[in-house]
Design an enzyme around this catalytic site. Structure first.
Site, mmCIF file in Angstrom:
data_model
loop_
_atom_site.group_PDB
_atom_site.id
_atom_site.type_symbol
_atom_site.label_atom_id
_atom_site.label_comp_id
_atom_site.label_asym_id
_atom_site.label_seq_id
_atom_site.Cartn_x
_atom_site.Cartn_y
_atom_site.Cartn_z
ATOM 1 N N VAL A 1 3.611 4.026 -1.112
ATOM 2 C CA VAL A 1 3.898 4.821 -2.408
ATOM 3 C C VAL A 1 5.454 5.316 -2.190
ATOM 4 C CG1 VAL A 1 1.556 5.272 -2.652
ATOM 5 C CG2 VAL A 1 2.948 7.123 -1.323
ATOM 6 N N ALA B 1 8.683 -4.832 12.698
ATOM 7 C CA ALA B 1 8.841 -5.533 11.466
ATOM 8 C C ALA B 1 10.490 -5.675 11.291
ATOM 9 C CB ALA B 1 8.339 -4.926 10.286
ATOM 10 N N CYS C 1 2.286 20.915 -21.243
ATOM 11 C CA CYS C 1 1.099 21.302 -21.805
ATOM 12 C C CYS C 1 0.555 22.763 -20.858
ATOM 13 C CB CYS C 1 0.117 20.348 -21.899
ATOM 14 S SG CYS C 1 -0.795 19.630 -20.453
ATOM 15 N N HIS D 1 -1.569 1.280 -4.196
ATOM 16 C CA HIS D 1 -1.866 2.690 -4.237
ATOM 17 C C HIS D 1 -0.886 3.629 -4.752
ATOM 18 C CE1 HIS D 1 -4.096 1.569 -0.084
ATOM 19 N NE2 HIS D 1 -4.680 1.339 -1.306
ATOM 20 N N CYS E 1 -0.053 13.969 -15.530
ATOM 21 C CA CYS E 1 -0.636 15.123 -16.138
ATOM 22 C C CYS E 1 -2.221 15.009 -15.946
ATOM 23 C CB CYS E 1 -0.226 15.410 -17.596
ATOM 24 S SG CYS E 1 -1.258 16.826 -18.250
ATOM 25 N N GLN F 1 0.853 -1.247 0.119
ATOM 26 C CA GLN F 1 -0.198 -0.063 0.171
ATOM 27 C C GLN F 1 0.719 1.286 -0.077
ATOM 28 O OE1 GLN F 1 -3.645 -0.415 2.855
ATOM 29 N NE2 GLN F 1 -1.984 -1.767 3.635
#
Ligand code: BV8
Length: 247
Positions: free
Chosen positions: A102, A230, A149, A118, A126, A100
């Protein structure tokens, strides 16, 4: 830390192993978790910032949060917990990692068979063209960053109220549906639909092991709950598995 022989015996080389991680696996790398005592940023909760609405109404604030996180993660290193999971991928022929997180630390630790369910905050998308590119600059030169752009760029992550990537979800359900062993590490097991994965695995007959510093809503239903950090538990688990294999 001596783990039970019964637990170690579950980790046979032929087993189809899935590891599911949350923010707790990165805590010992110095990355704040979301719902722990260090979970707030400028008094905001993740549920208030990681939403399309927050980005639409205040892209600068949301990007300040991500830029701050990117700065912390850029200085962080994978910890022994990450490294143990990377070694598990090399040891078990049938291995997959669903994260999960990022932060990209599992890949830096050496895992390749990863579903970043995720998304990944090092990727920018964009909002107009939908194109995705990697950008590792910390801090970002412009907040909020813009595409060539002219449109805004957003983090290529899944926010609350957004659907997860369909392929990732279908692949994850397939892995959860046929795994023999699910190792759940460092997640508060509250964010759906991932929070339902451990119960789904249990229901189809997998052996489910949870590693967490604290009990969670799934702790009472897993086969083994290993309480502790952990970064200590996973290396100990891995060492005893290797010892058992060597016998
Ligand atoms: C969706 C963005 C369809 C990227 C994140 C069904 C029921 C109820 C609610 C819902 C539902 N279906 C959908 C919802 C709404 C929502 C949801 O689940 N809300 C929750 C709050 C109830 N879900 C969604 O919106 C999902 N989309 O389902 O699409 C849909 C669409 C519209 C409407 C309805 C449905 C999208 C969810 C994704 C949200 N995005 N992040 C980013 O910026 O990070 S979620 C965010 O939480 C992070 O990704 C994080 O990974 C995730 C889960 O948190 P954890 O990783 O578990 O972290 P946490 O801090 O909570 O816990 C850390 C744990 O580690 C603790 O247990 C701690 O004890 C432990 N720990 C700490 N240190 C250590 C440790 N353990 C071991 N060792 C240590 N050292």
């Amino acid at each position: 830390m001596e783990l039970s022989g019964g637990l170690i015996k579950q980790f046979q080389p032929s087993k189809r192993v899935v590891v599911l991680t949350g923010a707790g696996i990165s805590a010992e790398s110095g990355i704040p978790t979301f719902r722990g005592e260090d979970g707030l940023w400028r008094r905001y909760r993740v549920e208030e910032l990681a939403t399309p609405y927050a980005f639409q109404t205040n892209p600068k604030l949301v990007w300040e949060w991500y830029d701050w996180r990117r700065g912390i993660i850029a200085k962080a290193e994978p910890n022994p917990g990450h490294l143990a999971i990377a070694e598990m991928e090399r040891m078990f022929p049938h291995f997959s990692l669903i994260t999960q997180n990022v932060d990209g630390l599992h890949r830096r630790a050496g895992n390749n068979k990863i579903i970043e369910i995720h998304g990944n905050l090092w990727q920018l998308r964009c909002v107009k063209e939908g194109t995705v590119k990697e950008d590792y600059r910390v801090p970002l030169p412009e907040i909020p960053p813009k595409c060539g752009c002219g449109a805004l760029l957003r983090p290529h992550v899944v926010w609350f109220g957004e659907s997860l990537n369909k392929e990732d979800l279908v692949f994850s359900y397939r892995l959860i549906g046929k795994c023999d062993l699910l190792l759940v590490v460092g997640t508060s097991a509250v964010v759906q639909p991932v929070a339902s994965f451990p119960l789904m695995a249990k229901r189809q007959g997998a052996f489910v092991v949870e590693v967490n510093k604290n009990p969670t809503p799934i702790s009472s239903m897993v086969d083994t709950f290993l309480r502790g950090p952990a970064g200590e538990i996973l290396p100990a688990l891995l060492g005893q598995i290797k010892e058992h294999w060597g016998k």
